[in-house]
Design a protein around this motif. Structure first.
Motif, short mmCIF file in Angstrom:
data_model
loop_
_atom_site.label_atom_id
_atom_site.label_comp_id
_atom_site.label_asym_id
_atom_site.label_seq_id
_atom_site.Cartn_x
_atom_site.Cartn_y
_atom_site.Cartn_z
N VAL A 168 0.83 -1.21 0.00
CA VAL A 168 0.00 0.00 0.00
C VAL A 168 0.86 1.25 0.00
O VAL A 168 0.64 2.19 -0.78
N ASP A 222 -8.35 0.49 5.85
CA ASP A 222 -7.38 0.11 4.83
C ASP A 222 -7.81 -1.16 4.12
O ASP A 222 -7.67 -1.28 2.90
N VAL A 278 -10.81 -0.20 1.86
CA VAL A 278 -10.40 0.51 0.65
C VAL A 278 -9.74 -0.44 -0.34
O VAL A 278 -10.01 -0.41 -1.54
N GLY A 279 -8.86 -1.32 0.16
CA GLY A 279 -8.21 -2.28 -0.73
C GLY A 279 -9.20 -3.17 -1.45
O GLY A 279 -9.10 -3.39 -2.66
N CYS A 333 -3.78 -0.45 -7.63
CA CYS A 333 -4.75 -1.54 -7.71
C CYS A 333 -5.91 -1.14 -8.60
O CYS A 333 -6.38 -1.93 -9.44
N MET A 336 -11.10 -1.27 -4.10
CA MET A 336 -10.31 -1.03 -5.30
C MET A 336 -10.17 -2.29 -6.16
O MET A 336 -9.67 -2.22 -7.27
N THR A 362 -0.34 -4.38 3.64
CA THR A 362 -0.54 -3.13 4.37
C THR A 362 0.12 -3.19 5.74
O THR A 362 0.08 -4.22 6.41
N PHE A 399 -3.28 1.56 -3.42
CA PHE A 399 -4.71 1.63 -3.72
C PHE A 399 -4.93 2.15 -5.14
O PHE A 399 -5.72 1.60 -5.90
#
Length: 241
Positions: A61, A95, A98-99, A72, A102, A88, A69
């Motif tokens: 990350v 986190d 969000v990952g 990705c 994405m 991460t 992100f």
């Protein structure tokens, strides 16, 4: 990913700006029978991708210039890209959310053990191999055609929408169990094989992404409905060809 890629050693691209981590992970992968390529940032990653296509990308990350992100998201815009595991350093739910939003297929928190990393890699590769080899036909539901081997859905105008490996696995779990309420735990079993720490919101996020791609109104879904107190239920009839 096609079946032939599993005849040779799976190729892993490691993207991390820390040289020591790149070296340690590369040596671990090699000792486990994988081939490994490394990159220190997004530009180097894309250069490596022009040279050869890996079977999986380990993507940190915290990278310079463009974070993991954003990278990705860029990778996921190309349906030919391999599955992605995010690395991460923050054990924060946001986190992970969000990952997954994405398009990451899994995530692992630093510092991690070698056995855990290899287990995650094997789980994602096994899931991707299963999708590409065992499910070679087309599945029809609502106005959609689902082609697991291609990791995509096509609408009634034959416009294709790519799916990540985890989205493909989740949609397969639904179409193989139409009309049956599936709990989050059961969906984790069907899609990840319990190779990762249970994180129920990961299923919710993947369902949300699938609904958007299926144009299934999240407030009043008609395809993937919420089974209150249980999980989710796939409400469309399914045909295979």
């Amino acid at each position: 990913m096609n079946a032939s890629s599993f005849l040779a050693s799976p190729h892993i691209l490691v993207v991390d700006d820390n040289e020591d981590i790149r070296e340690l992970v590369s040596r671990l992968l090699t000792s486990e029978g994988y081939s490994a390529t490394v990159a220190g940032d997004g530009d180097e990653m894309f250069q490596r991708l022009t040279e050869s296509k890996p079977d999986l990308i380990l993507l940190d990350v915290m990278l310079p210039h463009r974070d993991g992100f954003e990278l990705c998201r860029q990778l996921r815009s190309d349906p030919g890209m391999p599955p992605i595991i995010m690395l991460t350093a923050k054990d924060e739910e946001i986190d992970r959310v969000v990952g997954l939003e994405m398009g990451a297929d899994d995530y692992i928190v630093k510092p991690f053990g070698g056995r855990e990393l290899i287990a995650r890699i094997r789980a994602v590769l096994r899931r991707t191999r299963s999708e590409g080899v065992q499910h070679t036909g087309t599945i029809h539901f609502a106005q959609w055609r689902f082609i697991p081997a291609h990791m995509e859905i096509l609408d009634d105008h034959s416009v294709a929408t790519p799916l990540s490996a985890s989205e493909t696995a989740l949609l397969l779990a639904f179409v193989q169990n139409p009309g049956i309420p599936l709990s989050r735990d059961r969906l984790l079993d069907l899609t990840k094989g319990r190779n990762s720490t249970p994180f129920d919101r990961s299923i919710d996020i993947q369902v949300s992404r699938l609904r958007r791609k299926l144009r299934d109104d999240g407030k009043h879904p008609q395809i993937i409905k919420t089974a209150w107190g249980t999980g989710y239920i796939f409400s469309s009839s399914v045909e295979k060809s």
